[in-house]
Design an enzyme around this catalytic site. Sequence first.
Site: not given
Ligand SMILES: NC(=O)C1=CN([C@@H]2O[C@H](COP(=O)(O)OP(=O)(O)OC[C@H]3O[C@@H](n4cnc5c(N)ncnc54)[C@H](OP(=O)(O)O)[C@@H]3O)[C@@H](O)[C@H]2O)C=CC1
Ligand SMILES: N[C@@H](CC=O)C(=O)O
Length: 350
Positions: A14, A234
């Site tokens: 994201i 959700k």
């Molecule tokens: N993927 C999707 O389609 C969707 C995701 N979401 C939500 O968005 C959020 C992110 O999802 P997504 O991007 O897929 O997850 P990712 O695992 O791809 O990314 C998570 C990010 O958070 C960072 N991170 C992890 N732990 C820490 C910490 N302690 N302090 C600071 N940064 C940290 C990671 O660091 P690093 O890069 O170094 O690993 C990474 O950059 C989640 O809460 C998910 O539920 C919501 C809607 C859709």
């Molecule tokens: N893991 C979730 C990502 C968005 O919230 C999904 O599959 O819908």
Amino acid sequence: MVIVNTIVTGLGNIGRTLLELLARDPDRLLRRYGFTLRIVGVADSTGVALDPAGLDPSAVIAAKRQGLGARSLSAFRPDLDVVALAATAAYDLLLEATPTNLRDGQPALDIVRAALRRGKPAVLASKGPLVLAFAELAALSDWADDLSPRSPRPALRFSGAVGGALPTINFGCRDLAGAQIERAELVVNSTTQVILEQMAAGADFATALAEAQRQGIVEPDSSLDVDGWDAANKLVIFANAVLRQPTTLSDVTVRGIREVTTADLAAAWGAGGRVSLVALAERQPDGRYALSVAPTVLGREHPLARLARGEMGFVIYTDTAGRSTISSLEDGPLGTCQAMVRDVIEIMRR
Ligand SMILES: NC(=O)C1=CN([C@@H]2O[C@H](COP(=O)(O)OP(=O)(O)OC[C@H]3O[C@@H](n4cnc5c(N)ncnc54)[C@H](OP(=O)(O)O)[C@@H]3O)[C@@H](O)[C@H]2O)C=CC1
Ligand SMILES: N[C@@H](CC=O)C(=O)O
């Protein structure tokens, strides 16, 4: 021109895609809405980078594409962690996308608390803080004033957390205002949509999950998707924000997709329907909503039976607005990032 100094916490599917979206057409917000986001701080699991004059988003994107982190950037700040960034840096807006953590909500919960307590608006993709502490965060934000544009409290928005670009929260709060929701069927977990479709087409579970992971939509902990907890998260957010029923995860009966068999899938698809993980809210005679998540056969006449390729959707029945059905077919995490942008635009219009 209004410059909005912005911090982005979480640079994964994201956070990085959001920066890419903003970089794709950097003047779009300025041309249409008269403001621009200046990214002054970012954080990932390697640490924090902060530059009050603005970071170079392309350098952040390039670092993440190379598998590097905030620590590799010249503006790396070893003296700050992600919560300290939100609590002490000079900024105008928080964009939060760290992992959803259902144990204690951290670090996202303290990040959002820190921002709101300082009067900074926050846009969340992560769900942990909303699932575990909705009432607390609502009290700190403009939810305490029923989202009034005149609220003195900072805005809290999370439309992308409940189905990406699918306008589940906005439609429920805004477009169904005044109507009584009798029943809501939400298909808001894209990962299980992809897995069930792939398995119906003959793939085994591991291959189907790998395809969803390739698309960048699976939670960092994939059991959240597969076992129904992402859909339940959700539903909890929907219940609190739209149904206005104080709700926690313990109020939801949750069953994931592990028990769904290829025979179940063949029967459903063979009859012109499908199986989806449905998050259901049903109004009871006492006015409360019964909440559940379960794999559900959607017969060929069901409004959501035609969802395909991981598409999400919902159907909501009300007393005065009739039946509303909306669906959204998105390109991986991009739809959620677009939803975060629409939240930002809404905040800037207040
Ligand atoms: N993927 C999707 O389609 C969707 C995701 N979401 C939500 O968005 C959020 C992110 O999802 P997504 O991007 O897929 O997850 P990712 O695992 O791809 O990314 C998570 C990010 O958070 C960072 N991170 C992890 N732990 C820490 C910490 N302690 N302090 C600071 N940064 C940290 C990671 O660091 P690093 O890069 O170094 O690993 C990474 O950059 C989640 O809460 C998910 O539920 C919501 C809607 C859709
Ligand atoms: N893991 C979730 C990502 C968005 O919230 C999904 O599959 O819908």
